[in-house]
Write an enzyme that holds these catalytic residues in place. Structure first.
Site, PDB file in Angstrom:
ATOM      1  N   ASN A  79      -2.528  42.251 -28.724  1.00 53.15           N
ATOM      2  CA  ASN A  79      -3.770  41.548 -28.261  1.00 53.15           C
ATOM      3  C   ASN A  79      -4.416  42.447 -26.971  1.00 53.15           C
ATOM      4  O   ASN A  79      -4.031  43.343 -26.702  1.00 53.15           O
ATOM      5  CB  ASN A  79      -3.118  40.352 -27.625  1.00 53.15           C
ATOM      6  CG  ASN A  79      -2.854  39.042 -28.682  1.00 53.15           C
ATOM      7  OD1 ASN A  79      -3.263  39.316 -29.408  1.00 53.15           O
ATOM      8  ND2 ASN A  79      -2.321  38.329 -28.022  1.00 53.15           N
ATOM      9  N   ASP A  83       0.932  36.393 -31.017  1.00 51.51           N
ATOM     10  CA  ASP A  83       1.303  35.120 -31.615  1.00 51.51           C
ATOM     11  C   ASP A  83       2.310  35.332 -32.928  1.00 51.51           C
ATOM     12  O   ASP A  83       2.956  34.847 -33.400  1.00 51.51           O
ATOM     13  CB  ASP A  83       0.148  34.079 -32.057  1.00 51.51           C
ATOM     14  CG  ASP A  83      -0.604  33.440 -30.821  1.00 51.51           C
ATOM     15  OD1 ASP A  83       0.303  33.396 -29.684  1.00 51.51           O
ATOM     16  OD2 ASP A  83      -1.678  33.453 -30.850  1.00 51.51           O
ATOM     17  N   ASP A  86       7.152  31.337 -28.795  1.00 55.73           N
ATOM     18  CA  ASP A  86       6.356  30.923 -27.727  1.00 55.73           C
ATOM     19  C   ASP A  86       7.011  30.874 -26.329  1.00 55.73           C
ATOM     20  O   ASP A  86       7.757  30.053 -25.918  1.00 55.73           O
ATOM     21  CB  ASP A  86       5.345  29.789 -27.896  1.00 55.73           C
ATOM     22  CG  ASP A  86       4.443  29.368 -26.700  1.00 55.73           C
ATOM     23  OD1 ASP A  86       4.434  29.780 -25.659  1.00 55.73           O
ATOM     24  OD2 ASP A  86       3.201  29.078 -27.261  1.00 55.73           O
ATOM     25  N   LYS A 138      -3.721  22.733 -24.078  1.00 57.90           N
ATOM     26  CA  LYS A 138      -2.529  23.474 -23.741  1.00 57.90           C
ATOM     27  C   LYS A 138      -1.612  23.394 -22.474  1.00 57.90           C
ATOM     28  O   LYS A 138      -0.387  23.374 -22.635  1.00 57.90           O
ATOM     29  CB  LYS A 138      -3.126  25.090 -23.386  1.00 57.90           C
ATOM     30  CG  LYS A 138      -2.929  26.188 -24.568  1.00 57.90           C
ATOM     31  CD  LYS A 138      -3.685  27.284 -24.351  1.00 57.90           C
ATOM     32  CE  LYS A 138      -4.217  27.740 -25.682  1.00 57.90           C
ATOM     33  NZ  LYS A 138      -4.948  29.003 -25.641  1.00 57.90           N
TER      34      LYS A 138
HETATM   35  N1  CTP Z   1       2.287  32.696 -24.400  1.00 56.17           N
HETATM   36  C1  CTP Z   1       3.632  32.865 -24.506  1.00 56.17           C
HETATM   37  N2  CTP Z   1       4.114  33.343 -25.587  1.00 56.17           N
HETATM   38  C2  CTP Z   1       3.785  33.499 -26.773  1.00 56.17           C
HETATM   39  C3  CTP Z   1       2.385  33.096 -26.841  1.00 56.17           C
HETATM   40  C4  CTP Z   1       1.838  32.711 -25.665  1.00 56.17           C
HETATM   41  O1  CTP Z   1       4.470  32.860 -23.367  1.00 56.17           O
HETATM   42  N3  CTP Z   1       4.194  33.801 -28.042  1.00 56.17           N
HETATM   43  C5  CTP Z   1       1.813  32.137 -23.158  1.00 56.17           C
HETATM   44  C6  CTP Z   1       0.758  33.199 -22.647  1.00 56.17           C
HETATM   45  O2  CTP Z   1       1.271  34.195 -21.793  1.00 56.17           O
HETATM   46  C7  CTP Z   1      -0.294  32.161 -21.978  1.00 56.17           C
HETATM   47  C8  CTP Z   1      -0.353  31.092 -22.721  1.00 56.17           C
HETATM   48  O3  CTP Z   1       1.134  30.964 -23.402  1.00 56.17           O
HETATM   49  O4  CTP Z   1       0.202  31.927 -20.832  1.00 56.17           O
HETATM   50  C9  CTP Z   1      -1.409  31.283 -23.802  1.00 56.17           C
HETATM   51  O5  CTP Z   1      -1.331  30.341 -24.769  1.00 56.17           O
HETATM   52  P1  CTP Z   1      -1.398  30.663 -26.402  1.00 56.17           P
HETATM   53  O6  CTP Z   1      -0.959  29.604 -26.784  1.00 56.17           O
HETATM   54  O7  CTP Z   1      -1.048  32.108 -26.664  1.00 56.17           O
HETATM   55  O8  CTP Z   1      -3.172  30.891 -26.315  1.00 56.17           O
HETATM   56  P2  CTP Z   1      -3.369  31.457 -27.874  1.00 56.17           P
HETATM   57  O9  CTP Z   1      -2.814  32.220 -28.660  1.00 56.17           O
HETATM   58  O10 CTP Z   1      -5.024  31.858 -27.382  1.00 56.17           O
HETATM   59  O11 CTP Z   1      -3.467  29.962 -28.453  1.00 56.17           O
HETATM   60  P3  CTP Z   1      -4.396  29.562 -29.402  1.00 56.17           P
HETATM   61  O12 CTP Z   1      -4.440  30.634 -30.496  1.00 56.17           O
HETATM   62  O13 CTP Z   1      -4.029  28.273 -30.068  1.00 56.17           O
HETATM   63  O14 CTP Z   1      -5.757  29.352 -28.500  1.00 56.17           O
END
Ligand code: CTP
Length: 399
Positions: free
Chosen positions: A211, A279, A305, A338
């Site tokens: 990312n 993700d 997550d 979230k």
């Molecule tokens: N996060 C985490 N572990 C993951 C993914 C995200 O700890 N595997 C944490 C990030 O550090 C941040 C938050 O979750 O604090 C971000 O949320 P996230 O769900 O990752 O956002 P997006 O991926 O942008 O979700 P979406 O694609 O649904 O917008």
């Protein structure tokens, strides 16, 4: 009141008309129990005498960079290590210029350059000197280095002019240092965990998916937590950033490694998840480098997550859990979703469709969404300043 009992303060006095006020600072700090060592720059000795400084501080006064006497008793490195804080009062335009250039031409600048402690600079100079673009430029650099700036005040100057440039009064300076020690003491009972940077999910030994993330905001938060007395652990994905001294830094590559490092470093009082965790990970990572071909499909599976796992865990959940959300649209709606889905106390959300802020930039503009669904939009500011304001809010929440 012995507010400064066992506190060691290194006072650097530079050559300015307000150098006489430093004698009052020494007197006030001594009265409240501080141990004070002093360095007088060459020009400071034109304004106050080493004898008066030595009598008030009841310590030897240091001046030359390398003298047999100095080096035998306490060399320049030990002198900077000895102190709990370094106070430069008055800090002249010349000193600010030297410090912003990283100069080490005299004992004062060398000790500051070698210091790993909090440095407070108290500028004092003529209003025109203060307003000169070069002084402004130097000050900007010094703030970025993490030095604290006290003043200067506005008022009548010794030179007969009026404006900003007057040295802040000794009592106010002493109060600021007192507050600094008070915050350290209050917060050192707290343990903080921060995740930062991207994760790399390997396709084969040389390729990965990731990312966009520089890690800057998370590093600044870790830096500010440490500065405010927190015992801080930073679990970071690969970044180009320098390690921060005084914190427990754990370098990881993948989300799985980040998750394990987080588990290893709990419990904590507060956890701030600023990492841009991938993700997805590759389902069947190749052992050897994949050779070029016309097309290729990646088989991806969901990563754990980390934030959600920890914040929904009965026994591992820190008192306070802060998540981040980077959104390109519907920021408020997604951030609130979230907040509740990930069971956070706060979500710090930023709009990453604006490329002048966020990713890689030194600036950020965020809104903080609180558990009670209220939110607050903060103005665009440097990531370092935003980190300080986030940490201030965390401190008031924890206390
Ligand atoms: N996060 C985490 N572990 C993951 C993914 C995200 O700890 N595997 C944490 C990030 O550090 C941040 C938050 O979750 O604090 C971000 O949320 P996230 O769900 O990752 O956002 P997006 O991926 O942008 O979700 P979406 O694609 O649904 O917008």
């Amino acid at each position: 009141m012995n507010n400064f009992e066992n506190k060691k303060i290194l006072l650097i006095i530079c050559g300015g008309i307000s150098a006489y006020k430093s004698l009052e600072i020494i007197r006030m700090l001594k009265k409240q129990g501080a141990k004070i060592k002093t360095i007088l720059t060459k020009s400071a000795k034109e304004f106050i005498t080493p004898l008066s400084v030595a009598s008030l501080s009841q310590e030897k006064v240091y001046d030359d960079l390398f003298s047999h006497e100095n080096e035998a008793e306490m060399d320049h490195i030990s002198l900077s290590r000895w102190s709990d804080v370094i106070l430069v009062a008055p800090a002249t335009a010349n000193t600010l210029s030297k410090l912003s250039a990283g100069s080490s031409e005299d004992l004062a600048s060398t000790v500051i350059l070698a210091s790993n402690k909090e440095v407070f600079l108290v500028p004092a100079m003529n209003v025109r000197m203060w307003e000169h673009p070069s002084t402004k430029e130097n000050l900007k650099k010094l703030k970025n280095f993490g030095y604290q700036i006290i003043g200067p005040d506005v008022g009548d100057m010794a030179c007969g002019e009026y404006g900003q440039g007057k040295m802040t009064e000794p009592k106010e300076i002493v109060d600021i240092i007192k507050q600094y020690f008070f915050n350290l003491k209050k917060n050192n009972k707290f343990k903080a965990l921060v995740t930062a940077g991207p994760t790399h999910e390997y396709i084969d030994p040389v390729r990965y998916i990731s990312n966009r993330s520089s890690g800057k905001q998370g590093y600044e938060i870790a830096k500010s937590l440490k500065k405010n007395g927190f015992e801080t652990t930073l679990v970071t994905g690969p970044t180009k950033l320098e390690p921060i001294s005084g914190i427990n830094q754990i370098n990881v590559n993948t989300a799985e490694e980040m998750f394990n490092a987080v588990l290893d470093n709990l419990p904590a009082d507060v956890a701030i998840f600023s990492a841009a965790v991938s993700d997805f990970k590759i389902k069947n990572k190749e052992k050897f480098k994949i050779k070029k071909k016309e097309s290729m499909n990646l088989n991806l599976e969901k990563n754990i997550d980390i934030l959600s796992h920890i914040s929904n865990h009965n026994s591992l959940r820190p008192k306070m859990v802060v998540g981040f959300a980077a959104e390109t649209n519907n920021l408020n709606e997604y951030a609130k979703k979230k907040l509740s889905e990930k069971n956070c106390d706060w979500i710090i959300a930023n709009d990453v469709s604006d490329t002048t802020i966020g990713f890689g930039s030194d600036f950020n503009e965020v809104s903080i969404f609180y558990k009670n669904m209220k939110y607050e939009k903060l103005p665009k500011m440097k990531k370092s300043l935003l980190a300080e304001s986030i940490v201030k809010k965390i401190i008031s929440e924890l206390n």
